[in-house]
Motif scaffolding. Sequence first.
Motif, mmCIF file in Angstrom:
data_model
loop_
_atom_site.group_PDB
_atom_site.id
_atom_site.type_symbol
_atom_site.label_atom_id
_atom_site.label_comp_id
_atom_site.label_asym_id
_atom_site.label_seq_id
_atom_site.Cartn_x
_atom_site.Cartn_y
_atom_site.Cartn_z
ATOM 1 N N ARG A 84 0.835 -1.209 0.000
ATOM 2 C CA ARG A 84 0.000 0.000 0.000
ATOM 3 C C ARG A 84 0.868 1.256 0.000
ATOM 4 O O ARG A 84 0.540 2.241 -0.664
ATOM 5 N N LEU A 85 1.966 1.237 0.767
ATOM 6 C CA LEU A 85 2.892 2.371 0.762
ATOM 7 C C LEU A 85 3.469 2.572 -0.638
ATOM 8 O O LEU A 85 3.515 3.693 -1.146
ATOM 9 N N GLU A 86 3.902 1.480 -1.249
ATOM 10 C CA GLU A 86 4.473 1.568 -2.601
ATOM 11 C C GLU A 86 3.443 2.090 -3.599
ATOM 12 O O GLU A 86 3.751 2.953 -4.425
ATOM 13 N N ALA A 87 2.211 1.599 -3.519
ATOM 14 C CA ALA A 87 1.160 2.033 -4.441
ATOM 15 C C ALA A 87 0.845 3.519 -4.264
ATOM 16 O O ALA A 87 0.499 4.206 -5.227
ATOM 17 N N ALA A 88 0.990 4.015 -3.039
ATOM 18 C CA ALA A 88 0.732 5.425 -2.756
ATOM 19 C C ALA A 88 1.945 6.302 -3.072
ATOM 20 O O ALA A 88 1.875 7.523 -2.925
ATOM 21 N N GLY A 89 3.059 5.672 -3.475
ATOM 22 C CA GLY A 89 4.265 6.443 -3.777
ATOM 23 C C GLY A 89 4.962 6.971 -2.539
ATOM 24 O O GLY A 89 5.686 7.967 -2.605
ATOM 25 N N VAL A 90 4.765 6.304 -1.405
ATOM 26 C CA VAL A 90 5.372 6.724 -0.143
ATOM 27 C C VAL A 90 6.626 5.893 0.102
ATOM 28 O O VAL A 90 6.566 4.657 0.097
ATOM 29 N N THR A 91 7.729 6.562 0.331
ATOM 30 C CA THR A 91 8.980 5.868 0.629
ATOM 31 C C THR A 91 8.950 5.360 2.065
ATOM 32 O O THR A 91 8.573 6.085 2.979
ATOM 33 N N TYR A 92 9.346 4.116 2.252
ATOM 34 C CA TYR A 92 9.489 3.545 3.588
ATOM 35 C C TYR A 92 10.969 3.264 3.819
ATOM 36 O O TYR A 92 11.761 3.195 2.878
ATOM 37 N N TYR A 93 11.315 3.121 5.088
ATOM 38 C CA TYR A 93 12.722 3.009 5.482
ATOM 39 C C TYR A 93 12.884 1.909 6.528
ATOM 40 O O TYR A 93 11.962 1.640 7.299
ATOM 41 N N ALA A 94 14.074 1.352 6.595
ATOM 42 C CA ALA A 94 14.374 0.326 7.589
ATOM 43 C C ALA A 94 14.693 0.933 8.951
ATOM 44 O O ALA A 94 14.658 0.230 9.954
ATOM 45 N N ASP A 95 14.975 2.229 8.992
ATOM 46 C CA ASP A 95 15.444 2.856 10.226
ATOM 47 C C ASP A 95 14.667 4.139 10.522
ATOM 48 O O ASP A 95 14.145 4.782 9.617
ATOM 49 N N PRO A 96 14.620 4.520 11.801
ATOM 50 C CA PRO A 96 13.848 5.713 12.170
ATOM 51 C C PRO A 96 14.449 7.018 11.667
ATOM 52 O O PRO A 96 13.753 8.028 11.582
ATOM 53 N N GLN A 97 15.722 7.015 11.319
ATOM 54 C CA GLN A 97 16.369 8.216 10.788
ATOM 55 C C GLN A 97 16.139 8.381 9.290
ATOM 56 O O GLN A 97 16.571 9.357 8.696
ATOM 57 N N HIS A 98 15.500 7.400 8.677
ATOM 58 C CA HIS A 98 15.163 7.432 7.246
ATOM 59 C C HIS A 98 16.412 7.512 6.364
ATOM 60 O O HIS A 98 16.462 8.266 5.407
ATOM 61 N N THR A 99 17.387 6.655 6.677
ATOM 62 C CA THR A 99 18.607 6.613 5.859
ATOM 63 C C THR A 99 18.679 5.368 4.976
ATOM 64 O O THR A 99 19.586 5.267 4.154
ATOM 65 N N GLN A 100 17.737 4.431 5.135
ATOM 66 C CA GLN A 100 17.756 3.195 4.364
ATOM 67 C C GLN A 100 16.426 3.037 3.599
ATOM 68 O O GLN A 100 15.571 2.241 3.967
ATOM 69 N N PRO A 101 16.261 3.808 2.526
ATOM 70 C CA PRO A 101 14.985 3.795 1.800
ATOM 71 C C PRO A 101 14.709 2.472 1.093
ATOM 72 O O PRO A 101 15.623 1.779 0.648
ATOM 73 N N GLY A 102 13.414 2.140 1.015
ATOM 74 C CA GLY A 102 12.990 0.950 0.290
ATOM 75 C C GLY A 102 13.377 -0.354 0.957
ATOM 76 O O GLY A 102 13.309 -1.409 0.331
ATOM 77 N N ARG A 103 13.752 -0.295 2.222
ATOM 78 C CA ARG A 103 14.148 -1.502 2.958
ATOM 79 C C ARG A 103 13.333 -1.628 4.234
ATOM 80 O O ARG A 103 12.810 -0.650 4.748
ATOM 81 N N THR A 104 13.226 -2.843 4.732
ATOM 82 C CA THR A 104 12.587 -3.112 6.008
ATOM 83 C C THR A 104 13.644 -3.632 6.966
ATOM 84 O O THR A 104 14.767 -3.952 6.564
ATOM 85 N N ASN A 105 13.302 -3.711 8.237
ATOM 86 C CA ASN A 105 14.244 -4.233 9.219
ATOM 87 C C ASN A 105 13.743 -5.550 9.785
ATOM 88 O O ASN A 105 12.605 -5.953 9.535
ATOM 89 N N ASP A 106 14.603 -6.215 10.552
ATOM 90 C CA ASP A 106 14.231 -7.488 11.181
ATOM 91 C C ASP A 106 14.497 -7.446 12.685
ATOM 92 O O ASP A 106 14.910 -8.436 13.284
#
Length: 133
Positions: A84-106
């Motif tokens: 849904r984020l991708e479809a809305a054109g919203v960049t997501y990040y693996a980290d709270p500082q938003h330095t790792q775009p298009g990635r998730t964390n584990d």
Amino acid sequence: MSEKPATAVQLNHTAVYASDRRTSAEFLAGILGLEVGAPFGPFLPVDLGNGVTLDYFELRDQPVQSNHYAFLVPDEEFDTMIARLEAAGVTYYADPQHTQPGRTNDMFGGRGAYFDDPDRHNMEIMTRPYARP
């Protein structure tokens, strides 16, 4: 003063400030797969699955101060929310500082991601709660 067990205290609702309450409430509800409730006074509610309500409140004469909101989501819904984020054109990040775009964390054995809402609130979705000491 008698002490009550910590389980007796629960968050019931919180105000989320927005420059446009409808836009912000619909954005988050859409990403999380929830619905926006009927207006309640100056608030526009988004009910979460644990009895907590986010009450969107419009600030018209001042800037919105960014805050952080974290949502524990079902693991089986995580990929749908990312889509849904991708479809809305919203960049997501693996980290709270938003330095790792298009990635998730584990973190903590689950999956997580951070993204901005329309007022730049730092939203987080995670499938496992933080492991606290």
